[in-house]
Write a protein that holds these residues in place. Structure first.
Motif, PDB file in Angstrom:
ATOM      1  N   PHE A 115     -36.277  35.553  18.903  1.00 11.69           N
ATOM      2  CA  PHE A 115     -34.924  35.049  19.608  1.00 11.69           C
ATOM      3  C   PHE A 115     -35.182  35.142  20.965  1.00 11.69           C
ATOM      4  O   PHE A 115     -35.511  36.326  21.587  1.00 11.69           O
ATOM      5  CB  PHE A 115     -33.927  35.780  18.793  1.00 11.69           C
ATOM      6  N   LEU A 116     -34.813  34.098  21.860  1.00 11.65           N
ATOM      7  CA  LEU A 116     -34.675  34.049  23.192  1.00 11.65           C
ATOM      8  C   LEU A 116     -33.390  33.924  23.680  1.00 11.65           C
ATOM      9  O   LEU A 116     -32.624  33.152  23.130  1.00 11.65           O
ATOM     10  CB  LEU A 116     -35.577  32.987  23.345  1.00 11.65           C
ATOM     11  N   GLN A 117     -33.002  34.561  24.858  1.00 10.07           N
ATOM     12  CA  GLN A 117     -31.593  34.257  25.399  1.00 10.07           C
ATOM     13  C   GLN A 117     -32.108  34.028  27.018  1.00 10.07           C
ATOM     14  O   GLN A 117     -32.635  34.575  27.745  1.00 10.07           O
ATOM     15  CB  GLN A 117     -30.866  35.364  25.237  1.00 10.07           C
ATOM     16  N   VAL A 118     -31.502  32.755  27.581  1.00 16.45           N
ATOM     17  CA  VAL A 118     -31.787  32.536  29.000  1.00 16.45           C
ATOM     18  C   VAL A 118     -30.383  32.893  29.536  1.00 16.45           C
ATOM     19  O   VAL A 118     -29.191  32.689  29.327  1.00 16.45           O
ATOM     20  CB  VAL A 118     -31.557  31.065  28.943  1.00 16.45           C
ATOM     21  N   VAL A 119     -30.892  33.789  30.633  1.00 17.35           N
ATOM     22  CA  VAL A 119     -29.639  34.126  31.596  1.00 17.35           C
ATOM     23  C   VAL A 119     -30.032  33.634  32.725  1.00 17.35           C
ATOM     24  O   VAL A 119     -31.148  33.849  33.436  1.00 17.35           O
ATOM     25  CB  VAL A 119     -29.965  35.730  31.628  1.00 17.35           C
ATOM     26  N   ARG A 120     -28.885  33.104  33.434  1.00 13.92           N
ATOM     27  CA  ARG A 120     -28.940  32.563  34.583  1.00 13.92           C
ATOM     28  C   ARG A 120     -28.049  33.169  35.809  1.00 13.92           C
ATOM     29  O   ARG A 120     -27.213  33.835  35.347  1.00 13.92           O
ATOM     30  CB  ARG A 120     -28.444  31.080  34.765  1.00 13.92           C
ATOM     31  N   SER A 121     -28.515  33.137  37.061  1.00 10.62           N
ATOM     32  CA  SER A 121     -27.813  33.648  38.305  1.00 10.62           C
ATOM     33  C   SER A 121     -28.153  33.177  39.428  1.00 10.62           C
ATOM     34  O   SER A 121     -29.260  32.393  39.513  1.00 10.62           O
ATOM     35  CB  SER A 121     -28.237  35.355  38.422  1.00 10.62           C
ATOM     36  N   ILE A 122     -27.275  33.102  40.332  1.00  6.97           N
ATOM     37  CA  ILE A 122     -27.549  32.445  41.726  1.00  6.97           C
ATOM     38  C   ILE A 122     -28.469  33.655  42.464  1.00  6.97           C
ATOM     39  O   ILE A 122     -28.334  34.833  42.528  1.00  6.97           O
ATOM     40  CB  ILE A 122     -26.183  32.534  42.501  1.00  6.97           C
ATOM     41  N   GLU A 123     -29.577  33.012  43.214  1.00  8.43           N
ATOM     42  CA  GLU A 123     -30.430  33.819  43.805  1.00  8.43           C
ATOM     43  C   GLU A 123     -29.895  34.727  45.106  1.00  8.43           C
ATOM     44  O   GLU A 123     -28.841  33.991  45.706  1.00  8.43           O
ATOM     45  CB  GLU A 123     -31.683  33.078  44.397  1.00  8.43           C
ATOM     46  N   PRO A 124     -29.982  35.839  45.130  1.00  7.76           N
ATOM     47  CA  PRO A 124     -29.677  36.640  46.190  1.00  7.76           C
ATOM     48  C   PRO A 124     -29.775  35.963  47.586  1.00  7.76           C
ATOM     49  O   PRO A 124     -30.925  35.572  48.020  1.00  7.76           O
ATOM     50  CB  PRO A 124     -30.325  37.821  46.135  1.00  7.76           C
ATOM     51  N   GLY A 125     -28.652  35.968  48.259  1.00  2.91           N
ATOM     52  CA  GLY A 125     -28.802  35.320  49.813  1.00  2.91           C
ATOM     53  C   GLY A 125     -28.726  33.532  49.592  1.00  2.91           C
ATOM     54  O   GLY A 125     -28.804  33.153  50.750  1.00  2.91           O
ATOM     55  N   ALA A 126     -28.732  33.099  48.461  1.00  8.69           N
ATOM     56  CA  ALA A 126     -28.982  31.633  48.264  1.00  8.69           C
ATOM     57  C   ALA A 126     -27.423  31.031  48.445  1.00  8.69           C
ATOM     58  O   ALA A 126     -26.392  31.741  47.733  1.00  8.69           O
ATOM     59  CB  ALA A 126     -29.540  31.077  46.904  1.00  8.69           C
ATOM     60  N   THR A 127     -27.251  30.078  48.677  1.00  9.97           N
ATOM     61  CA  THR A 127     -26.236  29.091  48.881  1.00  9.97           C
ATOM     62  C   THR A 127     -26.189  27.779  47.966  1.00  9.97           C
ATOM     63  O   THR A 127     -26.984  27.058  48.065  1.00  9.97           O
ATOM     64  CB  THR A 127     -25.718  28.843  50.066  1.00  9.97           C
ATOM     65  N   VAL A 128     -25.351  27.708  46.887  1.00  5.56           N
ATOM     66  CA  VAL A 128     -25.392  26.502  45.940  1.00  5.56           C
ATOM     67  C   VAL A 128     -24.311  25.740  45.894  1.00  5.56           C
ATOM     68  O   VAL A 128     -22.853  26.642  45.903  1.00  5.56           O
ATOM     69  CB  VAL A 128     -25.809  27.132  44.351  1.00  5.56           C
ATOM     70  N   ALA A 129     -23.887  24.590  46.566  1.00  2.40           N
ATOM     71  CA  ALA A 129     -22.831  23.993  46.547  1.00  2.40           C
ATOM     72  C   ALA A 129     -22.067  23.947  45.118  1.00  2.40           C
ATOM     73  O   ALA A 129     -22.718  23.685  44.030  1.00  2.40           O
ATOM     74  CB  ALA A 129     -23.016  22.495  47.036  1.00  2.40           C
ATOM     75  N   ASP A 130     -20.843  23.747  45.151  1.00  2.00           N
ATOM     76  CA  ASP A 130     -20.018  23.693  43.883  1.00  2.00           C
ATOM     77  C   ASP A 130     -20.510  22.122  43.377  1.00  2.00           C
ATOM     78  O   ASP A 130     -20.534  21.152  43.899  1.00  2.00           O
ATOM     79  CB  ASP A 130     -18.455  23.612  44.221  1.00  2.00           C
TER      80      ASP A 130
END
Length: 326
Positions: A115-130
């Motif tokens: 069983f796999l679970q995908v966990v996502r996050s914003i990279e430290p220091g990265a800026t992602v537009a809304d």
């Protein structure tokens, strides 16, 4: 095209088809692959409403490696946690997803699934537009062993080719000693069986494409179609008296068919008591359970047994009528 050329062409076609099928099966053995796309929403520079995905995958072996790749929004990282069971408490390892693909070290598995679970996050220091982004994932599970199954596949394929060649040669040699009437009746029996086999194969194929949760596995479809076609062939051949061997060995065949029907019926009852279901299948859910094959086998062999008994009774009655007429 003469008889010898026809048999040679049939044997060559059989060998090419079996080599093609076996090659694909051997090439895909010990491997499981899954592709899917996830939509991720970013608000205020953070992920919004993203709880990740939980994925069930069949383990292709006892020891496997995991390769995870992801293509999508820059600045969003994905890690895949691999767990031992659905409780998702005890994990094997975590694999970070990259565009090039990250391959884990071999992992010894304790069950036949993961069983796999995908966990996502914003990279430290990265800026992602809304906005809303799509991330495409590819997860490959590869067994590091499996030589036993590979050898079994090769032996089974070679065995089926040999049986097919022997059957074709045997039937061709017998054809030289048969009358034209017997050849015509045999052709009719083979034709009836082929039409039933082709119809069932098409039915299973179309239904599996139309029904989202197709209940049969490939094994079940193939065996059910074969059993019913074989039953049709024997009934057609026996009623038309196309084979002398069936008539002279009716007693032995009745006993054999009765035993086989009884054994398969016992397996069906045992499966119902134990409530067994088939293993997960990549094509078809297999939710009915493999006992359905035993059930069809029990019915087919019982019908063939009754056909032989009734045909024998008819011939005895005809013989008695002829004797009375004389």
């Amino acid at each position: 095209m003469n008889s010898r050329t026809s048999v040679f062409s049939t044997i060559l076609t059989l060998i090419i088809a079996m080599v093609f099928i076996s090659g694909i099966v051997i090439g895909s053995q010990g491997k499981t692959k899954m592709n899917y796309t996830a939509e991720v929403t970013v608000k205020g520079g953070a992920l919004s409403g993203d709880s990740g995905q939980s994925i069930y995958m069949k383990a292709p072996g006892e020891e496997c490696t995991f390769e995870v790749s992801a293509e999508g929004a820059k600045g969003i990282t994905s890690n895949v946690l691999i767990y031992k069971d659905s409780s998702m408490r005890d994990s094997y390892l975590s694999v970070g997803a990259t565009e090039e693909g990250t391959v884990s070290d071999p992992v010894q598995l304790t069950g036949d699934s993961v069983f796999l679970q995908v966990v996502r996050s914003i990279e430290p220091g990265a800026t992602v537009a809304d906005g809303t982004y799509k991330i495409s994932y590819t997860i490959r599970v590869k067994s590091t062993g499996g030589s036993g199954k590979l050898l079994l596949t090769i032996l089974l394929s070679v065995g089926l080719i040999i049986l097919g060649v022997i059957a074709l040669n045997h039937e061709n040699n017998k054809a030289r000693t048969c009358t034209k009437r017997q050849m015509r009746l045999r052709g009719k029996a083979y034709s009836n069986a082929f039409l039933v086999l082709a119809t069932l194969a098409l039915a299973f194929s179309f239904l599996s494409g139309l029904v989202e949760e197709f209940p049969f596995s490939i094994y079940q479809c193939g065996m059910i179609a074969f059993l019913i076609s074989a039953m049709v062939f024997l009934i057609s051949a026996d009623r038309s008296r196309a084979f002398k061997g069936i008539r002279t060995k009716r007693g032995s065949l009745v006993v054999i068919f009765a035993i086989v029907a009884g054994v398969n019926l016992f397996v069906v009852l045992l499966s119902m008591i134990m409530k067994n279901t088939a293993a997960a299948s990549y094509t078809g859910s297999g939710v009915i359970g493999n006992w359905i094959v035993n059930a069809v086998a029990a019915v087919c062999f019982f019908v063939m047994m009754m056909e032989l008994l009734m045909q024998d009774a008819r011939e005895q009655a005809e013989k008695e009528l002829r004797q009375e007429g004389e």
